[in-house]
Design a protein around this motif. Structure first.
Motif, PDB file in Angstrom:
ATOM      1  N   GLY A 219       0.982   5.676  -0.558  1.00  8.83           N
ATOM      2  CA  GLY A 219       0.156   6.875  -0.564  1.00  8.83           C
ATOM      3  C   GLY A 219       0.995   8.093  -0.248  1.00  8.83           C
ATOM      4  O   GLY A 219       2.095   7.993   0.311  1.00  8.83           O
TER       5      GLY A 219
ATOM      6  N   VAL B 281      -2.432   7.697   5.619  1.00 10.91           N
ATOM      7  CA  VAL B 281      -2.441   6.791   4.466  1.00 10.91           C
ATOM      8  C   VAL B 281      -3.015   5.422   4.798  1.00 10.91           C
ATOM      9  O   VAL B 281      -3.660   4.792   3.953  1.00 10.91           O
TER      10      VAL B 281
ATOM     11  N   LYS C 227       0.858  -1.177   0.000  1.00  8.66           N
ATOM     12  CA  LYS C 227       0.000   0.000   0.000  1.00  8.66           C
ATOM     13  C   LYS C 227       0.895   1.227   0.000  1.00  8.66           C
ATOM     14  O   LYS C 227       1.805   1.349   0.825  1.00  8.66           O
TER      15      LYS C 227
END
Length: 217
Positions: A125, A142, A123
């Protein structure tokens, strides 16, 4: 008498061989490690926690869930600290800073018993936070929710794992002389302290036996 002396030496060497061949325990810990990158440099292991780290605009923060035996063998995030790629489309605003955040959930082998990593193992961000924000605040922007223990250790990111925090994981490893030598060579070091200490004690006992045998002659 020479036979007794030779026997003492042989016994000492055999005992030393047995010590080297004994099974060893390789202990590690399962937890979230924290990494930093400033100005596009490679990941470096953070020297402080995310709650006290204060990254600057353009920095990247990495978090990796894994089982590790120490900082030398800790897995880095599998994604590079690519600030332009992660935050390139985010315009800087007055009073804020942009931090690229990479969260690597590891794999099934790193997962605690009974838990499964998210289907999307990576992930990323871009956190746009106030200028004095900490790394923990950038991470929260995030990958919520975050979970901490009573000592403020980061235990879960985006709800993973749901339980536990920094548990010790012990694995039995085969430590035959050849395997121990290969392990030491691959680690860039010598035999373990335990083997050396045990060997020193055995040789000391053998030396004492030899000395006593000579005195009886």
């Amino acid at each position: 008498m020479p036979i007794r002396v030779a026997g003492a030496v042989t016994g000492a060497l055999l005992t030393l061989t047995a010590v080297a061949a004994a099974p060893a325990q390789a202990a590690g810990y399962r937890y979230w490690s924290f990494w930093e990158s400033a100005g596009g440099k490679p990941w470096t292991y953070a020297t402080q926690g995310p709650a006290t780290a204060r990254p600057a605009d353009g920095d990247a923060l990495g978090f990796r869930f894994a089982i590790s035996n120490g900082t030398d063998d800790m897995s880095r995030p599998s994604v590079a600290p690519d600030f332009p790629g992660i935050c390139g489309g985010v315009e800087k605003k007055d009073g804020t800073k942009r931090i690229a955040v990479v969260v690597d959930f590891g794999g099934p082998l790193d997962a605690p018993p009974g838990e499964t990593p998210p289907k999307k193992l990576i992930k990323v961000g871009c956190a746009q936070v106030r200028e004095d924000a900490t790394g923990a605040e950038a991470l929260a922007a995030v990958a919520k929710p975050l979970r901490y223990d009573s000592a403020a250790m980061l235990c879960g990111i985006a709800g993973y794992p749901a339980r536990g925090c920094g548990e010790q994981v012990t694995e039995k490893t085969s430590a035959t002389p050849a395997a121990s030598e290969a392990k030491a060579s691959s680690d860039g070091g010598g035999p373990s302290f335990g083997v050396l200490a045990g060997g020193a004690a055995v040789l000391a006992l053998g030396g004492a036996a030899i000395w006593k045998a000579r005195r009886r002659r």
